[in-house]
Motif scaffolding. Sequence first.
Motif, PDB file in Angstrom:
ATOM      1  N   LYS A 162      19.286 -19.871 -25.053  1.00 42.07           N
ATOM      2  CA  LYS A 162      18.092 -20.127 -25.879  1.00 42.07           C
ATOM      3  C   LYS A 162      18.003 -19.119 -27.016  1.00 42.07           C
ATOM      4  O   LYS A 162      17.704 -19.480 -28.167  1.00 42.07           O
ATOM      5  CB  LYS A 162      16.836 -20.076 -25.020  1.00 42.07           C
ATOM      6  CG  LYS A 162      15.555 -20.411 -25.782  1.00 42.07           C
ATOM      7  CD  LYS A 162      14.352 -20.408 -24.851  1.00 42.07           C
ATOM      8  CE  LYS A 162      13.080 -20.762 -25.614  1.00 42.07           C
ATOM      9  NZ  LYS A 162      11.898 -20.762 -24.711  1.00 42.07           N
ATOM     10  N   GLU A 163      18.297 -17.859 -26.718  1.00 38.14           N
ATOM     11  CA  GLU A 163      18.257 -16.819 -27.757  1.00 38.14           C
ATOM     12  C   GLU A 163      19.344 -17.056 -28.798  1.00 38.14           C
ATOM     13  O   GLU A 163      19.102 -16.897 -29.996  1.00 38.14           O
ATOM     14  CB  GLU A 163      18.411 -15.449 -27.105  1.00 38.14           C
ATOM     15  CG  GLU A 163      17.193 -15.038 -26.270  1.00 38.14           C
ATOM     16  CD  GLU A 163      17.403 -13.732 -25.521  1.00 38.14           C
ATOM     17  OE1 GLU A 163      18.476 -13.104 -25.706  1.00 38.14           O
ATOM     18  OE2 GLU A 163      16.502 -13.353 -24.759  1.00 38.14           O
ATOM     19  N   GLN A 203      20.555 -27.099 -25.848  1.00 34.94           N
ATOM     20  CA  GLN A 203      19.953 -26.130 -26.764  1.00 34.94           C
ATOM     21  C   GLN A 203      20.246 -26.480 -28.223  1.00 34.94           C
ATOM     22  O   GLN A 203      19.927 -25.698 -29.125  1.00 34.94           O
ATOM     23  CB  GLN A 203      20.463 -24.724 -26.452  1.00 34.94           C
ATOM     24  CG  GLN A 203      20.006 -24.169 -25.110  1.00 34.94           C
ATOM     25  CD  GLN A 203      18.516 -23.909 -25.055  1.00 34.94           C
ATOM     26  OE1 GLN A 203      17.846 -23.789 -26.078  1.00 34.94           O
ATOM     27  NE2 GLN A 203      17.971 -23.811 -23.840  1.00 34.94           N
ATOM     28  N   GLN A 233      24.340 -27.486 -20.864  1.00 36.48           N
ATOM     29  CA  GLN A 233      23.294 -26.537 -21.247  1.00 36.48           C
ATOM     30  C   GLN A 233      23.377 -26.186 -22.731  1.00 36.48           C
ATOM     31  O   GLN A 233      22.351 -26.105 -23.416  1.00 36.48           O
ATOM     32  CB  GLN A 233      23.415 -25.262 -20.411  1.00 36.48           C
ATOM     33  CG  GLN A 233      22.956 -25.383 -18.978  1.00 36.48           C
ATOM     34  CD  GLN A 233      22.904 -24.017 -18.308  1.00 36.48           C
ATOM     35  OE1 GLN A 233      22.094 -23.162 -18.687  1.00 36.48           O
ATOM     36  NE2 GLN A 233      23.775 -23.804 -17.341  1.00 36.48           N
ATOM     37  N   THR A 274      23.491 -17.694 -19.370  1.00 36.33           N
ATOM     38  CA  THR A 274      22.224 -18.025 -18.724  1.00 36.33           C
ATOM     39  C   THR A 274      21.364 -18.864 -19.659  1.00 36.33           C
ATOM     40  O   THR A 274      21.558 -18.881 -20.882  1.00 36.33           O
ATOM     41  CB  THR A 274      21.449 -16.760 -18.343  1.00 36.33           C
ATOM     42  OG1 THR A 274      21.077 -16.062 -19.545  1.00 36.33           O
ATOM     43  CG2 THR A 274      22.287 -15.840 -17.457  1.00 36.33           C
ATOM     44  N   GLU A 275      20.396 -19.547 -19.090  1.00 37.52           N
ATOM     45  CA  GLU A 275      19.512 -20.386 -19.900  1.00 37.52           C
ATOM     46  C   GLU A 275      18.795 -19.561 -20.960  1.00 37.52           C
ATOM     47  O   GLU A 275      18.671 -19.988 -22.117  1.00 37.52           O
ATOM     48  CB  GLU A 275      18.488 -21.076 -18.999  1.00 37.52           C
ATOM     49  CG  GLU A 275      17.550 -22.015 -19.740  1.00 37.52           C
ATOM     50  CD  GLU A 275      16.571 -22.718 -18.835  1.00 37.52           C
ATOM     51  OE1 GLU A 275      15.680 -23.429 -19.355  1.00 37.52           O
ATOM     52  OE2 GLU A 275      16.677 -22.565 -17.596  1.00 37.52           O
ATOM     53  N   GLN A 276      18.346 -18.361 -20.597  1.00 42.58           N
ATOM     54  CA  GLN A 276      17.638 -17.518 -21.544  1.00 42.58           C
ATOM     55  C   GLN A 276      18.563 -17.047 -22.662  1.00 42.58           C
ATOM     56  O   GLN A 276      18.193 -17.047 -23.840  1.00 42.58           O
ATOM     57  CB  GLN A 276      17.040 -16.304 -20.835  1.00 42.58           C
ATOM     58  CG  GLN A 276      16.239 -15.371 -21.737  1.00 42.58           C
ATOM     59  CD  GLN A 276      15.079 -16.052 -22.427  1.00 42.58           C
ATOM     60  OE1 GLN A 276      14.433 -16.932 -21.861  1.00 42.58           O
ATOM     61  NE2 GLN A 276      14.784 -15.661 -23.663  1.00 42.58           N
ATOM     62  N   ALA A 277      19.783 -16.657 -22.302  1.00 42.65           N
ATOM     63  CA  ALA A 277      20.741 -16.200 -23.317  1.00 42.65           C
ATOM     64  C   ALA A 277      21.066 -17.322 -24.295  1.00 42.65           C
ATOM     65  O   ALA A 277      21.087 -17.111 -25.516  1.00 42.65           O
ATOM     66  CB  ALA A 277      22.006 -15.690 -22.647  1.00 42.65           C
TER      67      ALA A 277
END
Length: 271
Positions: free
Chosen positions: A206-207, A233, A229, A201-204
């Motif tokens: 990013k982390e 990042q 994606q 996912t985008e959030q994962a």
Amino acid sequence: MKKKLLIGMSFALTLIFSPFHQAFASDSSQVDTIAHRGASGYAPENTIAAFDKAVQMKADYIEIDVQRSKDGKLVVIHDTTVDRTTEGTGYVKDLTFDQLRSLDAGSWKGEQFVGEKIPTFDEILDRYRGKIGILIELKSPELYPGIEESVAKELKERYLHLPQDEKIIIQSFNFESMKKMDALLPYVPIGVLTSSSTDTTEQALKEFSAYADYFNPSYGIVTKDLVNQVHSQGMKISSWTVRSQEAADFLLSMDVDGIITDYPDYVNQRN
């Protein structure tokens, strides 16, 4: 921009003219060929025979799995037990180095490999540094408290913790371990391994990008959108494990940065 990239910029001019950099300089658009446990399609995995074969086949990296013996020696073996690739039985962590070293790690692959031993981490570093990139996987580091510090110590003793044009990379499925490695070795690129789409996912992503330079998924979850994606990042993507020409062709069409394969020639012939 990630911390280690910012730090590494101060070394850029020195590295450009260093012999190490010149030895490995290559077209940045080329897909890295990463020999999975060495050229393990042709020789017993995680042995000198497999790693030498990878060098012979002109792979860009060898991928190794690092664990620790009962008496604290870092060894290179994939499974947490010795049962599959040797004539022995038991968990790596429960066997002393002498016990591990006495095992035959080659004959299961063919009689021409009888006598191949389980290598040590320091042997691999000393034999292959400067000859080929080394992708170091910490295998089940949760079983080996403090293994991160032990790996960092071996790298620092050889000055391999300094910027090396990404020719030393450390990866694991254990994300907390990789956060720790990033803190211990801020100049060394870090990779996270996964086969779960929940990590895409985008959030994962990013982390992960806060501490990782590589997002390395199984090829079954690779899509063009995922590759884009990951790149957005600021990370690279190397996918595993290729054991067919079709899988190599698929990943090449996805524009990944690296392909982790048992058969380096499936990728090399395309570059």
